[in-house]
Design a protein around this motif. Structure first.
Motif, short mmCIF file in Angstrom:
data_model
loop_
_atom_site.label_atom_id
_atom_site.label_comp_id
_atom_site.label_asym_id
_atom_site.label_seq_id
_atom_site.Cartn_x
_atom_site.Cartn_y
_atom_site.Cartn_z
N ARG A 94 0.84 -1.21 0.00
CA ARG A 94 0.00 0.00 0.00
C ARG A 94 0.88 1.25 0.00
NH1 ARG A 94 -2.93 -1.00 4.34
NH2 ARG A 94 -1.45 0.04 5.73
N ASP A 95 1.88 1.27 0.87
CA ASP A 95 2.79 2.42 0.92
C ASP A 95 3.52 2.61 -0.40
OD1 ASP A 95 1.99 2.82 3.53
OD2 ASP A 95 3.87 2.12 4.44
N ALA A 96 3.93 1.50 -1.01
CA ALA A 96 4.63 1.58 -2.30
C ALA A 96 3.70 2.10 -3.40
CB ALA A 96 5.20 0.22 -2.68
N ALA A 97 2.43 1.66 -3.38
CA ALA A 97 1.48 2.13 -4.39
C ALA A 97 1.21 3.63 -4.23
CB ALA A 97 0.17 1.34 -4.30
N TYR A 98 1.06 4.08 -2.99
CA TYR A 98 0.84 5.51 -2.78
C TYR A 98 2.10 6.32 -3.12
CZ TYR A 98 -3.93 5.57 -1.11
OH TYR A 98 -5.31 5.49 -1.05
N ALA A 99 3.27 5.73 -2.96
CA ALA A 99 4.50 6.42 -3.37
C ALA A 99 4.52 6.64 -4.88
CB ALA A 99 5.72 5.62 -2.92
N LEU A 100 3.93 5.71 -5.63
CA LEU A 100 3.83 5.89 -7.08
C LEU A 100 2.96 7.10 -7.40
CD1 LEU A 100 3.31 2.17 -8.15
CD2 LEU A 100 5.39 3.53 -8.43
N ILE A 101 1.84 7.21 -6.71
CA ILE A 101 0.96 8.36 -6.95
C ILE A 101 1.65 9.65 -6.51
CG2 ILE A 101 -1.25 9.44 -6.34
CD1 ILE A 101 -2.40 6.62 -6.18
N ASP A 102 2.38 9.59 -5.40
CA ASP A 102 3.15 10.76 -4.97
C ASP A 102 4.09 11.22 -6.08
OD1 ASP A 102 1.93 10.82 -2.49
OD2 ASP A 102 3.58 9.82 -1.45
N GLY A 103 4.69 10.27 -6.79
CA GLY A 103 5.58 10.62 -7.89
C GLY A 103 4.85 11.34 -9.01
N VAL A 104 3.68 10.83 -9.38
CA VAL A 104 2.88 11.46 -10.43
C VAL A 104 2.45 12.86 -9.98
CG1 VAL A 104 0.73 11.34 -11.75
CG2 VAL A 104 2.08 9.26 -11.37
N VAL A 105 1.96 12.98 -8.75
CA VAL A 105 1.51 14.26 -8.22
C VAL A 105 2.68 15.23 -8.11
CG1 VAL A 105 0.50 15.42 -6.21
CG2 VAL A 105 -0.52 13.32 -7.10
N GLY A 106 3.84 14.74 -7.71
CA GLY A 106 5.03 15.59 -7.64
C GLY A 106 5.38 16.18 -8.99
N GLY A 107 5.25 15.38 -10.04
CA GLY A 107 5.49 15.88 -11.39
C GLY A 107 4.49 16.96 -11.77
N LEU A 108 3.23 16.76 -11.39
CA LEU A 108 2.21 17.78 -11.67
C LEU A 108 2.44 19.04 -10.84
CD1 LEU A 108 -1.06 15.66 -11.89
CD2 LEU A 108 0.19 16.75 -13.76
N ALA A 109 2.95 18.89 -9.64
CA ALA A 109 3.18 20.06 -8.78
C ALA A 109 4.23 20.99 -9.38
CB ALA A 109 3.61 19.61 -7.39
N THR A 110 5.19 20.43 -10.09
CA THR A 110 6.23 21.27 -10.69
C THR A 110 5.76 21.92 -11.98
OG1 THR A 110 7.21 19.41 -11.89
CG2 THR A 110 8.10 19.89 -9.70
N ASP A 111 4.73 21.34 -12.62
CA ASP A 111 4.21 21.92 -13.86
C ASP A 111 2.75 21.52 -14.05
OD1 ASP A 111 3.82 23.09 -16.32
OD2 ASP A 111 4.97 21.58 -17.43
N ALA A 112 1.86 22.14 -13.28
CA ALA A 112 0.43 21.81 -13.33
C ALA A 112 -0.20 22.18 -14.67
CB ALA A 112 -0.32 22.51 -12.19
N ALA A 113 0.45 23.04 -15.44
CA ALA A 113 -0.07 23.43 -16.75
C ALA A 113 0.49 22.58 -17.88
CB ALA A 113 0.21 24.91 -17.01
N LEU A 114 1.33 21.61 -17.55
CA LEU A 114 1.92 20.70 -18.54
C LEU A 114 2.50 21.49 -19.72
CD1 LEU A 114 -0.80 17.91 -18.52
CD2 LEU A 114 1.40 17.89 -17.33
N GLU A 115 3.45 22.36 -19.39
CA GLU A 115 4.13 23.20 -20.38
C GLU A 115 3.15 24.04 -21.18
OE1 GLU A 115 7.10 21.10 -22.61
OE2 GLU A 115 7.91 20.16 -20.81
N ALA A 116 2.19 24.66 -20.48
CA ALA A 116 1.17 25.56 -21.04
C ALA A 116 0.20 24.84 -21.97
CB ALA A 116 1.83 26.74 -21.75
N LEU A 117 0.13 23.55 -21.89
CA LEU A 117 -0.83 22.77 -22.70
C LEU A 117 -2.25 22.93 -22.17
CD1 LEU A 117 -1.08 20.74 -25.02
CD2 LEU A 117 -0.62 18.93 -23.37
N VAL A 118 -2.36 23.05 -20.83
CA VAL A 118 -3.67 23.17 -20.18
C VAL A 118 -3.61 24.30 -19.16
CG1 VAL A 118 -4.15 20.71 -20.49
CG2 VAL A 118 -3.12 21.50 -18.35
#
Length: 152
Positions: A94-118
């Motif tokens: 469970r902790d490992a699965a949530y760590a995967l989501i943390d990675g995805v969310v961390g990527g979005l936190a640095t660029d929530a606009a996806l290089e001005a795409l959205v």
């Protein structure tokens, strides 16, 4: 040339961002193919867990009195799953699965606009399923990324 939707480009951007954020995990664009589902850690961008089920739900509207551009709002369903061989402790997977989501969310936190795409992409919901299998404990989390954008 105008595009009907930003969905294809956003899926590409999310897959790329997840691969950068999670270099040790199997990041899959859509449904896993044979062999990918056996990885210890797997993230599927644009897959609900059910083959053939729609993974993107979109709504398009016009902004105020403008004739262009169209505003679109959509959710992309994704999965994160962790398995550790014959590990029977649900907390470990469970902790490992949530760590995967943390990675995805961390990527979005640095660029929530996806290089001005959205305008913005963000995690909105998640649902965790844990099970004990003959191969050990597995934790699978279905999560959605909500996107607000303008079609181009």
């Amino acid at each position: 040339m105008p595009q009907v939707s930003t969905v294809p480009a956003v899926l590409d951007a999310l897959v790329a961002a997840a691969r950068r954020a999670l270099p040790d995990a199997e990041v899959v664009d859509g449904q896993p193919v044979k062999g990918q589902e056996d990885a210890d850690d797997v993230v599927c961008i644009g897959f609900t867990g059910e083959p053939g089920e729609a993974a993107v739900a979109s709504t398009r509207t016009r902004e105020q009195m403008a004739t262009d551009p169209d505003r679109e709002s959509y959710t992309i369903t994704c999965l994160a799953s962790s398995w550790r061989g014959h590990e029977t402790d649900p907390k470990a997977v469970r902790d490992a699965a949530y760590a995967l989501i943390d990675g995805v969310v961390g990527g979005l936190a640095t660029d929530a606009a996806l290089e001005a795409l959205v305008m913005r992409a963000m995690l909105t919901t998640e649902a965790c399923a844990q099970e004990q299998t003959s191969r050990g404990a597995v934790a699978t989390i279905q999560f959605t990324i909500h996107v607000d954008a303008y079609a181009r």
